[in-house]
Design an enzyme around this catalytic site. Sequence first.
Site, PDB file in Angstrom:
ATOM      1  N   SER A  41       0.834  -1.200   0.000  1.00  0.00           N
ATOM      2  CA  SER A  41       0.000   0.000   0.000  1.00  0.00           C
ATOM      3  C   SER A  41       0.862   1.241   0.000  1.00  0.00           C
ATOM      4  O   SER A  41       0.355   2.342  -0.145  1.00  0.00           O
ATOM      5  CB  SER A  41      -0.925   0.006   1.217  1.00  0.00           C
ATOM      6  OG  SER A  41      -0.173  -0.070   2.402  1.00  0.00           O
ATOM      7  N   GLU A  75      -7.171  -1.959  -6.022  1.00  0.00           N
ATOM      8  CA  GLU A  75      -6.530  -0.874  -6.784  1.00  0.00           C
ATOM      9  C   GLU A  75      -5.447  -1.516  -7.644  1.00  0.00           C
ATOM     10  O   GLU A  75      -4.610  -2.271  -7.135  1.00  0.00           O
ATOM     11  CB  GLU A  75      -5.919   0.161  -5.837  1.00  0.00           C
ATOM     12  CG  GLU A  75      -6.968   1.011  -5.158  1.00  0.00           C
ATOM     13  CD  GLU A  75      -6.387   2.026  -4.182  1.00  0.00           C
ATOM     14  OE1 GLU A  75      -6.836   3.172  -4.174  1.00  0.00           O
ATOM     15  OE2 GLU A  75      -5.479   1.654  -3.399  1.00  0.00           O
ATOM     16  N   ASN A  78      -6.026   5.174   0.212  1.00  0.00           N
ATOM     17  CA  ASN A  78      -5.267   5.591   1.391  1.00  0.00           C
ATOM     18  C   ASN A  78      -4.999   7.094   1.368  1.00  0.00           C
ATOM     19  O   ASN A  78      -4.948   7.742   2.418  1.00  0.00           O
ATOM     20  CB  ASN A  78      -3.965   4.791   1.506  1.00  0.00           C
ATOM     21  CG  ASN A  78      -4.231   3.354   1.944  1.00  0.00           C
ATOM     22  OD1 ASN A  78      -5.374   2.995   2.222  1.00  0.00           O
ATOM     23  ND2 ASN A  78      -3.199   2.542   1.997  1.00  0.00           N
TER      24      ASN A  78
HETATM   25  N1  3HC Z   1     -13.063 -11.856   7.198  1.00  0.00           N
HETATM   26  C1  3HC Z   1     -13.987 -12.398   6.400  1.00  0.00           C
HETATM   27  N2  3HC Z   1     -15.283 -12.048   6.409  1.00  0.00           N
HETATM   28  C2  3HC Z   1     -15.667 -11.084   7.272  1.00  0.00           C
HETATM   29  C3  3HC Z   1     -14.754 -10.478   8.159  1.00  0.00           C
HETATM   30  C4  3HC Z   1     -13.417 -10.895   8.096  1.00  0.00           C
HETATM   31  N3  3HC Z   1     -12.466 -10.360   8.892  1.00  0.00           N
HETATM   32  N4  3HC Z   1     -15.427  -9.563   8.888  1.00  0.00           N
HETATM   33  C5  3HC Z   1     -16.714  -9.591   8.486  1.00  0.00           C
HETATM   34  N5  3HC Z   1     -16.854 -10.518   7.505  1.00  0.00           N
HETATM   35  C6  3HC Z   1     -18.065 -10.811   6.746  1.00  0.00           C
HETATM   36  C7  3HC Z   1     -19.166 -11.360   7.584  1.00  0.00           C
HETATM   37  O1  3HC Z   1     -19.098 -12.772   7.660  1.00  0.00           O
HETATM   38  C8  3HC Z   1     -20.387 -10.906   6.810  1.00  0.00           C
HETATM   39  O2  3HC Z   1     -20.597 -11.772   5.701  1.00  0.00           O
HETATM   40  P1  3HC Z   1     -22.074 -12.009   5.080  1.00  0.00           P
HETATM   41  O3  3HC Z   1     -22.583 -10.665   4.652  1.00  0.00           O
HETATM   42  O4  3HC Z   1     -21.817 -12.941   3.945  1.00  0.00           O
HETATM   43  O5  3HC Z   1     -22.875 -12.593   6.179  1.00  0.00           O
HETATM   44  C9  3HC Z   1     -19.996  -9.553   6.234  1.00  0.00           C
HETATM   45  O6  3HC Z   1     -18.560  -9.556   6.250  1.00  0.00           O
HETATM   46  C10 3HC Z   1     -20.516  -8.410   7.064  1.00  0.00           C
HETATM   47  O7  3HC Z   1     -20.062  -8.609   8.371  1.00  0.00           O
HETATM   48  P2  3HC Z   1     -20.869  -8.225   9.693  1.00  0.00           P
HETATM   49  O8  3HC Z   1     -22.331  -8.221   9.405  1.00  0.00           O
HETATM   50  O9  3HC Z   1     -20.369  -9.030  10.829  1.00  0.00           O
HETATM   51  O10 3HC Z   1     -20.309  -6.788  10.052  1.00  0.00           O
HETATM   52  P3  3HC Z   1     -20.537  -5.405   9.353  1.00  0.00           P
HETATM   53  O11 3HC Z   1     -21.812  -5.298   8.638  1.00  0.00           O
HETATM   54  O12 3HC Z   1     -20.189  -4.465  10.427  1.00  0.00           O
HETATM   55  O13 3HC Z   1     -19.417  -5.358   8.243  1.00  0.00           O
HETATM   56  C11 3HC Z   1     -17.245  -4.732   7.530  1.00  0.00           C
HETATM   57  C12 3HC Z   1     -18.042  -5.514   8.547  1.00  0.00           C
HETATM   58  C13 3HC Z   1     -17.510  -5.304   6.138  1.00  0.00           C
HETATM   59  C14 3HC Z   1     -15.784  -4.930   7.889  1.00  0.00           C
HETATM   60  C15 3HC Z   1     -17.700  -3.228   7.573  1.00  0.00           C
HETATM   61  O14 3HC Z   1     -17.653  -2.760   8.878  1.00  0.00           O
HETATM   62  C16 3HC Z   1     -16.855  -2.314   6.697  1.00  0.00           C
HETATM   63  O15 3HC Z   1     -17.094  -2.215   5.496  1.00  0.00           O
HETATM   64  N6  3HC Z   1     -15.857  -1.610   7.313  1.00  0.00           N
HETATM   65  C17 3HC Z   1     -14.937  -0.725   6.615  1.00  0.00           C
HETATM   66  C18 3HC Z   1     -13.624  -1.449   6.415  1.00  0.00           C
HETATM   67  C19 3HC Z   1     -12.619  -0.601   5.686  1.00  0.00           C
HETATM   68  O16 3HC Z   1     -12.748   0.616   5.556  1.00  0.00           O
HETATM   69  N7  3HC Z   1     -11.547  -1.253   5.187  1.00  0.00           N
HETATM   70  C20 3HC Z   1     -10.483  -0.564   4.498  1.00  0.00           C
HETATM   71  C21 3HC Z   1      -9.360  -0.294   5.458  1.00  0.00           C
HETATM   72  S1  3HC Z   1      -7.966   0.482   4.660  1.00  0.00           S
HETATM   73  C22 3HC Z   1      -7.091  -0.779   3.961  1.00  0.00           C
HETATM   74  O17 3HC Z   1      -7.399  -1.948   4.068  1.00  0.00           O
HETATM   75  C23 3HC Z   1      -5.904  -0.350   3.175  1.00  0.00           C
HETATM   76  C24 3HC Z   1      -4.611  -0.886   3.707  1.00  0.00           C
HETATM   77  O18 3HC Z   1      -3.541  -0.424   2.880  1.00  0.00           O
HETATM   78  C25 3HC Z   1      -4.368  -0.495   5.151  1.00  0.00           C
END
Ligand code: 3HC
Length: 389
Positions: A226, A259, A297
Amino acid sequence: MTSSEQIFNTLVLPYLNHAVRTYESGYASVSDIDAAMRFGCGYPKGPLTVVDEIGAAQVRDLLAARYAETGDHLHEPAGLLDKLVAENRTFADEAAAAGEGAAPQLKHDIAKVGVVGTGTMASGIVQVFAQAGYEVVYVGRGQDKLDGVVGYITKNLDRAIAKGKGTEGDKDALLGRLTGSTEREALGGVDIVVEAIAEDLELKLELFRDLDRICKPGAILATTTSSLPITKLGEATGRPQDVIGMHFFNPAPVMKLVEIITTSATSADVDETVRALTANVGKVGVSAGDRAGFIVNLLLFPYLNDAIKLAEGGEELATIDAAIKETAGFPMGPFELLDVVGNDVSLAIQKELYAEFGEPGFEPAATLVAKVEAGELGRKTGKGFHDYS
Ligand code: 3HC
């Protein structure tokens, strides 16, 4: 007490301005910027669509008021906002004028995928490819690490089965497509390798030199870095035309964005193949150049950093988290997300952005530095901004 609206104006408006400037600079298209934030961070709408909805004039005026208060260049309304207002145009008009590209095609056969790494991102990426039907060879530094990948995927699949999504048979078939190895030589026959090891340039350079030696001619070498220069990774090989970035998001099985980062040496065929492969595994690909932060990011971390600075000014973390979810509809508040990403990772990204762009407003917040020094890295250590013990 700060109202939710004030928190929105303090944190979200500069993010919108930054998105406008990113488009204005020609770095990425309207649709890629919007798709990046929707599919990389789960936002309900992309920032440029939000600007259209609020109205460019209103966004400009609110930013101008904030700029008058702070004098921070990052709050100075982007020139394009004025232009759109004057011409009575929207970002939707800009996107329509740019048109849609043709669907990408696989220019190289991809049957077998290699993954290097066994951490959270690597495990998620192994799952993504295996779930889409690809044979996956993954390489880690010990049997316990390889077992950890299977454990991660099994847990995710068991959770899905419990929710009635998929069967034990599907799980067995998926796990049957995985081959773990502690030897990189196992990657000799794969068509593409996706590297997801630690964010350390020396480690990655050494790996890319080795992959160049091991992988068959024509195999694509992708990195999920990243923050490190992909051009340098390409130059470490005898095949810079086959080196590309595939930046997945956390958690990789859930977040739909990849990306796709080309360097000036990446061939058009490799770019198109990786875009087609991304679509084949059910993800949304956006294109960006080899520059710190790419799209997501670049737009996400300054906002998270601003949230920390707002908290340093006395605002409660829970109030900020709640206000952002309520007003912007983001799935997580900034402190909840910082704890998922990890404060060490966030600090490294924020430092890269500060070094690349030299914006005083990008200087990492003191509390972020302090959290990392104290080992309070987020969920993975049981304590970050919030406590999980
Ligand atoms: N691994 C696999 N599956 C997961 C998981 C994980 N760690 N966490 C949640 N899930 C799945 C669940 O099983 C569920 O699946 P389903 O819809 O098939 O039943 C689905 O994701 C939704 O989970 P939940 O209902 O338990 O929880 P939420 O509705 O709160 O969703 C989330 C969780 C999808 C993580 C949501 O909170 C979200 O979109 N968060 C934002 C995350 C984000 O911004 N990520 C980017 C970070 S920056 C980055 O990665 C860049 C790097 O360079 C640092």
